[in-house]
Design a protein around this motif. Sequence first.
Motif, PDB file in Angstrom:
ATOM      1  N   VAL A 383     -50.748  11.602  -3.943  1.00  0.00           N
ATOM      2  CA  VAL A 383     -50.575  11.468  -2.496  1.00  0.00           C
ATOM      3  C   VAL A 383     -51.173  10.138  -2.060  1.00  0.00           C
ATOM      4  CG1 VAL A 383     -51.129  12.416  -0.231  1.00  0.00           C
ATOM      5  CG2 VAL A 383     -50.618  13.956  -2.130  1.00  0.00           C
ATOM      6  N   TYR A 385     -52.295   7.723   1.208  1.00  0.00           N
ATOM      7  CA  TYR A 385     -52.677   7.898   2.610  1.00  0.00           C
ATOM      8  C   TYR A 385     -53.392   6.649   3.127  1.00  0.00           C
ATOM      9  CZ  TYR A 385     -57.171   9.110   0.398  1.00  0.00           C
ATOM     10  OH  TYR A 385     -58.317   9.096  -0.358  1.00  0.00           O
ATOM     11  N   ILE A 392     -51.305  10.813   5.866  1.00  0.00           N
ATOM     12  CA  ILE A 392     -50.493  10.808   4.647  1.00  0.00           C
ATOM     13  C   ILE A 392     -49.221   9.992   4.863  1.00  0.00           C
ATOM     14  CG2 ILE A 392     -49.209  12.268   3.033  1.00  0.00           C
ATOM     15  CD1 ILE A 392     -51.215  14.531   3.835  1.00  0.00           C
ATOM     16  N   ALA A 395     -45.868  10.680  -1.190  1.00  0.00           N
ATOM     17  CA  ALA A 395     -46.226  11.668  -2.213  1.00  0.00           C
ATOM     18  C   ALA A 395     -45.226  11.611  -3.356  1.00  0.00           C
ATOM     19  CB  ALA A 395     -46.269  13.073  -1.622  1.00  0.00           C
ATOM     20  N   MET A 420     -55.271  13.963   5.247  1.00  0.00           N
ATOM     21  CA  MET A 420     -55.691  14.582   3.991  1.00  0.00           C
ATOM     22  C   MET A 420     -56.664  15.732   4.253  1.00  0.00           C
ATOM     23  SD  MET A 420     -54.198  13.271   1.329  1.00  0.00           S
ATOM     24  CE  MET A 420     -55.167  13.145  -0.175  1.00  0.00           C
ATOM     25  N   ALA A 445     -55.678  16.937  -2.221  1.00  0.00           N
ATOM     26  CA  ALA A 445     -56.375  16.476  -1.015  1.00  0.00           C
ATOM     27  C   ALA A 445     -57.886  16.596  -1.182  1.00  0.00           C
ATOM     28  CB  ALA A 445     -55.911  17.267   0.200  1.00  0.00           C
TER      29      ALA A 445
END
Length: 457
Positions: A383, A385, A392, A395, A420, A445
């Motif tokens: 992910v 961010y 975010i 992904a 996140m 996360a």
Amino acid sequence: MKYVIIGGTHAGISAARTILKANAQADVLIVEMKENVSYISSGINLFFDGTVDDLADASYATPDLLKSEGIKLMLGSEVLNVNTQDKRLYVVSGDEQYSYVDYDKLILANGSKVVKPRIKGIDNENVVLYKDLEESKRAVERLNSAGKRILIVGAGLAGLALASSIYEGRKGKDVDITMVEAMEGILTHYVDQEISSRLINDLKEKGVKFILRNDVHAINVDNNDKVISVSTTDQEIDCDLVVFSVGLKPNNDFLRGVIDLNQNNTIKIDDYMHTSDEHIYAAGDNVEFRQTVSQHRSYQPLVNNAVKGAIVAAYNCTGLFKPIKVETTQGTTGTKLFGHYIATTGITEENAPYIGLNVLSSTIEEEIEYNYVKNNSKIVVKVIYEKDTEVIVGAQIYSENNILDTINVMSVAINMRMTMAKLATMDFYFNPAYNKALNSLNEVALARTIKPCRISK
């Protein structure tokens, strides 16, 4: 009110059906230059992997079905000119039969065509480019009759999907696949190097060869005009057949001087799918879409973009409802390649600096195993961010298990500007027969707080 749609594409058919849902009495006509409608451009993959026995079955609608729904069709008819002042199309059908078609509202859903490089040997019969049904039929014929050494130019989604389908269709036997790609990795618009490298390594184990950072400059033939090799940036590669999968371009040449076009030949539209002409809308592979993260428009010819754009164009052109805007796109994709599932959404970490973003990323790799459930496979989740806000923006998921639907969660997360911190404790279902109490998305996360994260340069 007469609605005319140019193109029996995903977008064109979606637009026609949407108009009739809004007004069952509407007069709706699709003008299509081919003799068929709704062919899925990846139908060749469905054929090789055994999903369909006939390429013609790789479609989601037939002319008879559309007619039964109240949609009129004008097949084998090419629009040569659009007269916006008189709201009239100049059309040629069959063996040079010319006619006029009038409209009150026009939706352009004329789609795209394959990019054909200008290189020596490109017109040889054992050089394949395909998108529509007839092109796909010729491609299947050549792929079935040529030798086993197949060279595919372009390691994007389409090229890799074709390679996978051929490999699976031949069960990994009597096939020697080489992929030539100009970039440093594969799927570079969708994944970062760490995911790209994993996929390359997994495919190499199946015998697929990769020639990266190379362009094809010429296709070489023998005295009998038979393909024997290609010349790339720094080497010559023996092969029996060459497939080009280097992208698409909008099919908008006939619209020059009719409505406003962008420099890349896409149609200029607003967020309501409206063109520069008040009576004309556009949707599909002929337009750009606004990206959620960057808020800039770019050309990303995906079916999901085409369909949602067509629905918006259709609703708005009827004038029966309050105008609606099309949602921005995350460019969400998902596919199965050589037994591995890969899904992506949003931007990559490597591309973030090019749109002015300072990002961090969190990646986990874990066994899909929890005491009583073991299947000896792994899942990799990455992910991306924003550093300052933790919002975010991208992904990527990779696994031998079918995790494709998971990417839809991340697509929504990007669209809703989820952080996140929110994802770390987001509620996901739990059933001990199918998953863990803590979802992999929760895990990735949470991992940002207990593992060092990489700052993009």
